[in-house]
Design an enzyme around this catalytic site. Structure first.
Site, short mmCIF file in Angstrom:
data_model
loop_
_atom_site.label_atom_id
_atom_site.label_comp_id
_atom_site.label_asym_id
_atom_site.label_seq_id
_atom_site.Cartn_x
_atom_site.Cartn_y
_atom_site.Cartn_z
CB CYS A 137 -7.45 -5.16 12.29
SG CYS A 137 -6.84 -3.97 11.05
CD GLU B 75 -14.74 -6.09 13.51
OE1 GLU B 75 -14.25 -4.95 13.31
OE2 GLU B 75 -14.12 -7.15 13.28
CG HIS C 207 -11.93 -5.08 10.67
ND1 HIS C 207 -11.97 -4.53 11.93
CD2 HIS C 207 -10.82 -4.56 10.08
CE1 HIS C 207 -10.95 -3.71 12.10
NE2 HIS C 207 -10.24 -3.70 10.99
#
Length: 233
Positions: free
Chosen positions: A114, A213, A211
């Site tokens: 990002c 994660e 994202h």
């Protein structure tokens, strides 16, 4: 037994709105994703550019994480955004640019997420859209709000295939692409750049706009991305 890969993960810094305490942190998904892939995560808190050089020497690979928007002054523009007025952090921008410069100098693989991907583009001479529409989802991070189409000759193709769904939490996005980069994934609806890599470089680099994660517990394919970063990038 081979030495585990040490992955430096850049941290963020914000004030806890409930306590007023200043805190340095990273999203746990980065730590967990690296650990599951067999790596050793090392959080790199925001510091001086000199310390950035020392940090890079301590790790095998670097991850730049998401967070604040990047000040348009870094790519020669005035702040024109309406939704991101002053969510800037110059100390972090300069620290992470120093991290990138040292990692490139040392030839250490880089993975960016990002904001990190946007910063790499800016550091290499590119620019950003300051305030795009329809790429900030209101749902939790595990909700897949966007489509992406992946280039067949990219490392992402082996992980995600040609089409996949991703989450989306960004107001800024890559506009003018730095000459050293090439696009390897886009949003098919509006053309937003979702992933990049170097055209020709001895330094391995992969940058994504979503994202992953936030998805490792819900989408096994996103853990495979961390597996790739730790073991193959």
């Amino acid at each position: 037994m081979s030495k585990p890969i040490i992955v430096g993960i850049t941290g963020n810094r914000r004030v806890n709105p409930e306590t007023g305490v200043l805190r340095d942190y990273v999203g746990h998904g980065f730590v967990e994703g690296v650990q599951r892939a067999g790596g050793i995560p090392m959080i790199l808190p925001i510091s001086s550019t000199t310390t950035a050089r020392q940090y890079v020497k301590m790790v095998d690979k670097v991850i730049l994480t998401g967070g604040q928007n990047i000040n348009p002054a870094l790519y020669g523009q005035e702040n024109l955004a309406t939704n991101t007025d002053d969510d800037f952090f110059e100390e972090r921008d300069l620290f992470e640019i120093a991290i990138l410069a040292e990692a490139l100098k040392e030839g250490k693989p880089i993975f960016t997420v990002c904001r990190g991907t946007q910063l790499m583009n800016v550091a290499l001479g590119g620019s950003l859209h300051q305030d795009i529409e329809n790429h900030w989802q209101d749902q939790p991070g595990d909700y897949l709000s966007q489509d992406m189409v992946v280039a067949k000759d990219s490392p992402l193709y082996a992980i995600y295939g040609e089409h996949n769904r991703i989450n989306s939490f960004h107001h800024q996005s890559i506009d003018h692409l730095a000459s050293e980069l090439e696009v390897i994934a886009r949003d098919p609806k509006d053309g937003t750049i979702e992933a990049v890599q170097f055209k020709n470089s001895s330094v391995p680099y992969l940058g994504v706009q979503w994202h992953p994660e936030l998805l490792i517990d819900y989408c096994p394919v996103d853990q495979k991305l961390f597996d790739f970063v730790v073991n193959d990038l």
